[in-house]
Motif scaffolding. Structure first.
Motif, short mmCIF file in Angstrom:
data_model
loop_
_atom_site.label_atom_id
_atom_site.label_comp_id
_atom_site.label_asym_id
_atom_site.label_seq_id
_atom_site.Cartn_x
_atom_site.Cartn_y
_atom_site.Cartn_z
N UNK A 1 26.00 -86.78 -59.90
CA UNK A 1 26.57 -85.90 -60.93
C UNK A 1 27.15 -84.65 -60.27
N UNK A 2 28.43 -84.44 -60.43
CA UNK A 2 29.06 -83.24 -59.89
C UNK A 2 28.51 -82.00 -60.59
N UNK A 3 28.58 -80.90 -59.86
CA UNK A 3 28.19 -79.63 -60.49
C UNK A 3 29.32 -79.12 -61.36
N UNK A 4 28.95 -78.27 -62.32
CA UNK A 4 29.97 -77.61 -63.12
C UNK A 4 30.62 -76.50 -62.31
N UNK A 5 31.89 -76.25 -62.61
CA UNK A 5 32.59 -75.15 -61.95
C UNK A 5 31.85 -73.84 -62.23
N UNK A 6 31.38 -73.69 -63.47
CA UNK A 6 30.57 -72.52 -63.83
C UNK A 6 29.11 -72.87 -63.54
N UNK A 7 28.57 -72.34 -62.43
CA UNK A 7 27.25 -72.77 -61.95
C UNK A 7 26.12 -72.43 -62.92
N UNK A 8 26.27 -71.32 -63.63
CA UNK A 8 25.19 -70.89 -64.51
C UNK A 8 24.96 -71.91 -65.64
N UNK A 9 26.02 -72.67 -65.94
CA UNK A 9 25.92 -73.75 -66.92
C UNK A 9 24.90 -74.80 -66.43
N UNK A 10 25.00 -75.17 -65.15
CA UNK A 10 24.03 -76.12 -64.58
C UNK A 10 22.62 -75.55 -64.64
N UNK A 11 22.51 -74.24 -64.34
CA UNK A 11 21.18 -73.62 -64.38
C UNK A 11 20.57 -73.74 -65.78
N UNK A 12 21.41 -73.49 -66.78
CA UNK A 12 20.88 -73.50 -68.14
C UNK A 12 20.52 -74.91 -68.60
N UNK A 13 21.35 -75.90 -68.21
CA UNK A 13 21.00 -77.29 -68.54
C UNK A 13 19.69 -77.67 -67.84
N UNK A 14 19.54 -77.20 -66.60
CA UNK A 14 18.30 -77.46 -65.84
C UNK A 14 17.10 -76.84 -66.55
N UNK A 15 17.31 -75.65 -67.07
CA UNK A 15 16.25 -74.95 -67.80
C UNK A 15 15.83 -75.76 -69.03
N UNK A 16 16.83 -76.29 -69.73
CA UNK A 16 16.56 -77.09 -70.93
C UNK A 16 15.73 -78.32 -70.56
N UNK A 17 16.18 -79.02 -69.50
CA UNK A 17 15.42 -80.20 -69.06
C UNK A 17 14.01 -79.82 -68.66
N UNK A 18 13.87 -78.66 -68.00
CA UNK A 18 12.56 -78.20 -67.56
C UNK A 18 11.63 -77.96 -68.74
N UNK A 19 12.15 -77.34 -69.79
CA UNK A 19 11.33 -77.06 -70.98
C UNK A 19 10.87 -78.36 -71.65
N UNK A 20 11.78 -79.34 -71.69
CA UNK A 20 11.44 -80.62 -72.31
C UNK A 20 10.37 -81.33 -71.49
N UNK A 21 10.55 -81.29 -70.16
CA UNK A 21 9.56 -81.94 -69.29
C UNK A 21 8.19 -81.28 -69.50
N UNK A 22 8.20 -79.96 -69.63
CA UNK A 22 6.95 -79.23 -69.83
C UNK A 22 6.29 -79.63 -71.16
#
Lengths: 229, 258
Positions: A1-22
């Motif tokens: 999966x390529x990264x988004x041009x706007x990196x903070x978008x990836x960070x926020x999606x990662x955060x969402x996945x992290x919360x769900x995993x938790x």
């Protein structure tokens, strides 16, 4: 999966996945904890499960807040959009799984004499199947693994079989030992809670499949039927 | 078996290539533009979407080194055939540009110009009616009806763009091509143009080129994604934005391009 041009978008999606995993981890632990508390008649452990449910509820609100923020600020499209929407729905289902675990834990105090009831011994095995389904569906979400998600629904049959045989066993037990009706009814409700968790894991699998592929799981089944697979 | 629910095709391109000198700008594009729908062309800068749009009313003819190959039809009629009157074609397939470009004349004259040169409204009362109707359809009438003889260039940017749309409508076109019509406008003027596109849908086949993907999602029913001169994917807008079939489309619309 390529990264988004706007990196903070990836960070926020990662955060969402992290919360769900938790949330998923806490829900699994709650099921395990509630069943162990039941088997050992450990009131303290049961109270911890009840208390711990508040954390799952708080995480659900956190997921919703983050998902709404992502939609407003990042305008996600295609698989990103499906993932954010699925994330919000998954959090909602995990919150209800947590409630089922909490309900089981709350009954621990009521089933003091339950150790005399033989069908109780089946509940941990049933809980393990349901909890494993939940575990795998969350892995499938994290990995966007459509095949794994598609395989989970079948396992719900095992949970349903457990429930049906427990139902028969408990009804028989109640007829033979009318004094045990209160206790046995509590166990029946516990079995029903676990059966619902299996259903919810199946629903989650459908959400994960849609998020990963953009197709409804049912649609694929229908297409398979049409093409004679 | 014919599916009657399929929308009627207004314009059709088959294996269209465009060259600017040695540069191969459009590489074998085939697409049908519906009568009933707004079609959006999206893609990164230099992907060929504007170049392709300009083939639909032969605007590339004005560029000496440009060469167009392939077939483009309007109601089944080849627009590149020698029998086609280009002036007539551009009346049937109107165009609105990125930067509002009213003539340095009155609001009235801006709208009346096209009908006049095409001899569409020989009597003044007819012309008054055409001007009013065009300005109404462009959603500008209420704002300018008391100053029709003020200069068109004195209007705000958004009003100028709606004046250009009124000017395009005045010759009663069948297709309206819009090349980035909102890129010079603020969000409110943009919203007015988008609402206007929505109102014009059905009366005219509309094709819009836009850099703004949200705009494509908002105004169109069909979206075409161009990349490096190819038409990568063309489909129902809601499908393109929720479940694109091509990896390149997905990377572009989710912001992973490049």
């Amino acid at each position: 999966m390529n990264e988004h041009t706007v990196k903070v978008f990836d960070d926020e999606l990662g955060q969402l996945r992290g919360l769900i995993a938790q949330m998923g981890g806490l829900a699994e632990a709650a099921i395990e904890g509630a069943i162990q508390a039941l088997v050992r008649h450990d009131l303290e452990a049961a109270a911890e499960v009840v208390q711990g449910d508040k954390r799952i509820d708080a995480l659900e609100s956190e997921v919703e807040r983050l998902a709404v923020q992502l939609i407003a600020l990042r305008a996600p499209m295609a698989d990103d959009l499906r993932e954010v929407v699925a994330g919000m729905k998954i959090a909602n289902v995990l919150e209800r799984v947590g409630d089922h675990a909490k309900n089981i834990a709350k009954r621990v105090v009521e089933v003091e004499q339950a150790n005399h009831i033989e069908p109780l011994s089946v509940l941990p095995a049933m809980a393990t199947v349901a909890s494993d389904m939940l575990h795998d569906v969350l892995d499938a979400f994290a990995a966007r693994d459509a095949e794994l998600a598609a395989s989970i629904g079948e396992r719900d049959r095992a949970v349903d079989d457990f429930y049906n045989s427990l139902f028969r066993a408990l009804v028989t037990f109640m007829m033979e030992n009318p004094k045990s009706i209160t206790q046995a009814t509590h166990l029946l409700f516990i079995a029903k809670n676990l059966e619902r968790i299996g259903d919810q894991a199946t629903n989650l699998a459908e959400m994960v499949y849609y998020a990963a592929t953009g197709e409804q799981l049912g649609e694929r089944d229908r297409m398979d039927t049409i093409s004679g697979k | 078996m014919t599916d009657n629910s399929l929308p009627a095709t207004k314009m059709s391109a088959r294996d269209v290539h465009v060259y600017y000198g040695a540069t191969h700008a459009i590489k074998g594009v085939s697409i049908d533009v519906d009568q009933e729908n707004v079609t959006a062309f999206i893609g990164p800068s230099g992907c060929g979407k504007s170049t392709f749009l300009r083939t639909l009313n032969r605007m590339n003819d004005t560029i000496p080194i440009a060469r167009v190959e392939g077939d483009i039809t309007l109601d089944g009629e080849n627009i590149y055939s020698p029998a086609m009157d280009v002036v007539q074609l551009r009346a049937r397939v109107g165009m609105v540009f990125q930067k509002p470009n009213p003539f340095p004349k009155s609001i009235y004259e801006n709208v009346a110009y096209g009908p006049r040169i095409h001899g569409l409204a020989p009597v003044k009362s007819d012309m008054d009616r055409v001007v009013e109707q065009s300005l109404r359809r462009a959603g500008l009438w209420e704002e300018v009806k008391d100053r029709l003889h003020d200069s068109g260039t004195a209007l705000s940017g958004g009003q100028q763009q709606r004046l250009c749309i009124a000017r395009a409508i005045a010759v009663d076109p069948e297709v309206i091509l819009m090349d980035e019509p909102c890129s010079a406008l603020d969000p409110i003027a943009t919203a007015k143009i988008e609402e206007l596109i929505h109102e014009l849908r059905g009366r005219y086949a509309i094709v819009i080129v836009t850099h703004n993907m949200q705009q494509a999602a908002r105004v169109s029913q069909r979206t075409a994604f161009f990349h490096l001169g190819h038409l990568v994917e063309y489909g129902v807008t809601s499908d393109i934005f929720t479940n694109p079939r091509q990896e390149r489309t997905k990377d572009y619309i989710t912001g992973r391009y490049g």
